[in-house]
Motif scaffolding. Structure first.
Motif, PDB file in Angstrom:
ATOM      1  N   MET A 166       0.824  -1.204   0.000  1.00  0.00           N
ATOM      2  CA  MET A 166       0.000   0.000   0.000  1.00  0.00           C
ATOM      3  C   MET A 166       0.866   1.265   0.000  1.00  0.00           C
ATOM      4  N   GLN A 167       0.506   2.230  -0.802  1.00  0.00           N
ATOM      5  CA  GLN A 167       1.195   3.515  -0.764  1.00  0.00           C
ATOM      6  C   GLN A 167       0.843   4.236   0.535  1.00  0.00           C
ATOM      7  N   GLU A 168       1.771   5.071   0.994  1.00  0.00           N
ATOM      8  CA  GLU A 168       1.563   5.758   2.269  1.00  0.00           C
ATOM      9  C   GLU A 168       0.324   6.651   2.224  1.00  0.00           C
ATOM     10  N   GLU A 169       0.062   7.236   1.071  1.00  0.00           N
ATOM     11  CA  GLU A 169      -1.135   8.076   0.926  1.00  0.00           C
ATOM     12  C   GLU A 169      -2.406   7.259   1.159  1.00  0.00           C
ATOM     13  N   VAL A 170      -2.426   6.012   0.649  1.00  0.00           N
ATOM     14  CA  VAL A 170      -3.588   5.142   0.841  1.00  0.00           C
ATOM     15  C   VAL A 170      -3.705   4.727   2.304  1.00  0.00           C
ATOM     16  N   MET A 171      -2.572   4.504   2.969  1.00  0.00           N
ATOM     17  CA  MET A 171      -2.598   4.191   4.409  1.00  0.00           C
ATOM     18  C   MET A 171      -3.286   5.316   5.183  1.00  0.00           C
ATOM     19  N   ARG A 172      -2.925   6.552   4.853  1.00  0.00           N
ATOM     20  CA  ARG A 172      -3.518   7.691   5.566  1.00  0.00           C
ATOM     21  C   ARG A 172      -5.009   7.814   5.266  1.00  0.00           C
ATOM     22  N   LYS A 173      -5.386   7.585   4.006  1.00  0.00           N
ATOM     23  CA  LYS A 173      -6.813   7.616   3.665  1.00  0.00           C
ATOM     24  C   LYS A 173      -7.570   6.565   4.468  1.00  0.00           C
ATOM     25  N   HIS A 174      -6.958   5.407   4.591  1.00  0.00           N
ATOM     26  CA  HIS A 174      -7.557   4.306   5.332  1.00  0.00           C
ATOM     27  C   HIS A 174      -7.742   4.701   6.801  1.00  0.00           C
ATOM     28  N   ILE A 175      -6.703   5.254   7.407  1.00  0.00           N
ATOM     29  CA  ILE A 175      -6.766   5.683   8.805  1.00  0.00           C
ATOM     30  C   ILE A 175      -7.786   6.801   8.973  1.00  0.00           C
TER      31      ILE A 175
END
Length: 269
Positions: free
Chosen positions: A227-236
């Protein structure tokens, strides 16, 4: 005392439990043995009573409420966070078409399954699989429709898939409460003092991560390698919120509302 703690490798869960399992906060006389598995495996293990503390979907909690108590901290609830019904090439499906179509869902005990059944009570051609394989199965036309959760909300369009219905939006319109996706439960036999202690520790662990956000820790990244870090943040951002710190009155009302729908559907099954 050592407690077995189950949660998923998804960024929302690792974000919540990072400080707890990696001893970034003082856990007193408690030690936690973390077991990371997909949510349907955790649901099944809850039904078997394997873990002391665990993440699980709310339908699995309703089935195990005689054994487990729902903690006030750690839950995933919210608005605009529900599962999506998707297809490969067609956006508009009549209710009759959905009822007749093969639909792939992420586990029989998941909230996604319950919300799909709430929206389409007469759809019975259902197949169940691991959530991260549903996008590809719809791309390959193994099923006409799929219900996606977690990070797939952010990636399905990249694969040419189309949203047919937002099942969470449908729930919010009909019931006027947030969408309860998953909670954290503790074995009732551990008693009230342990309930309160674990509840406070999970809240402190989450607050630790919130205080450092938008930094994404190595622990979160380790378990979300693809997962890209941007997607991790969206997820959180989507799944971790004030309800995760404390269910509160509104959150508990939403869980009770979902429980009522669960009982109604299963009474008619």
């Amino acid at each position: 005392m050592k407690l077995k703690l189950g949660f998923s490798p998804c960024p929302n869960d690792t974000f919540i439990f990072d400080a707890l399992v990696n001893k970034k906060i003082d856990t007193g006389d408690l030690e936690f043995e973390a077991v990371l598995e997909d949510v349907e495996t955790l649901n099944r293990w809850a039904l078997e009573g394997r873990l002391d503390v665990t993440k699980l979907s709310f339908p699995a909690y309703f089935k195990t409420a005689d054994r487990y108590a729902l903690l006030d901290s750690g839950s995933a609830l919210g608005k605009g966070v529900g599962p999506l019904l998707i297809s490969k090439g067609k956006q508009t499906f009549s209710e009759t078409e959905v009822n007749a179509a093969k639909v792939l869902l992420p586990g029989v005990n998941t909230t996604a399954h319950l919300l799909f059944s709430f929206a389409f009570p007469d759809a019975h051609n259902k197949v169940f699989g691991v959530f991260h394989g549903i996008e590809e199965a719809v791309v390959e036309e193994d099923a006409a429709l799929g219900v996606i959760i977690h990070e797939n909300r952010f990636t399905y369009q990249d694969k040419g898939l189309i949203k047919v219905k937002d099942l969470g939006e449908y729930w919010e319109e009909k019931m006027n409460v947030p969408i309860p996706l998953g909670g954290i439960v503790i074995r009732k036999s551990l008693g009230t003092d342990r309930f309160n202690q674990v509840n406070d520790l999970i809240r402190a662990s989450l607050q630790y991560s919130f205080d450092r956000y938008p930094e994404v820790s190595a622990y979160v990244k380790e378990h979300a390698q693809a997962m890209q870090e941007e997607v991790m943040r969206k997820h959180i951002d989507l799944y971790v919120n004030n309800y995760s710190l404390d269910l509160g009155t509104e959150g508990k009302k939403a869980v009770d509302t979902l429980s009522g729908i669960y009982n109604r559907i299963h009474a008619g099954a």
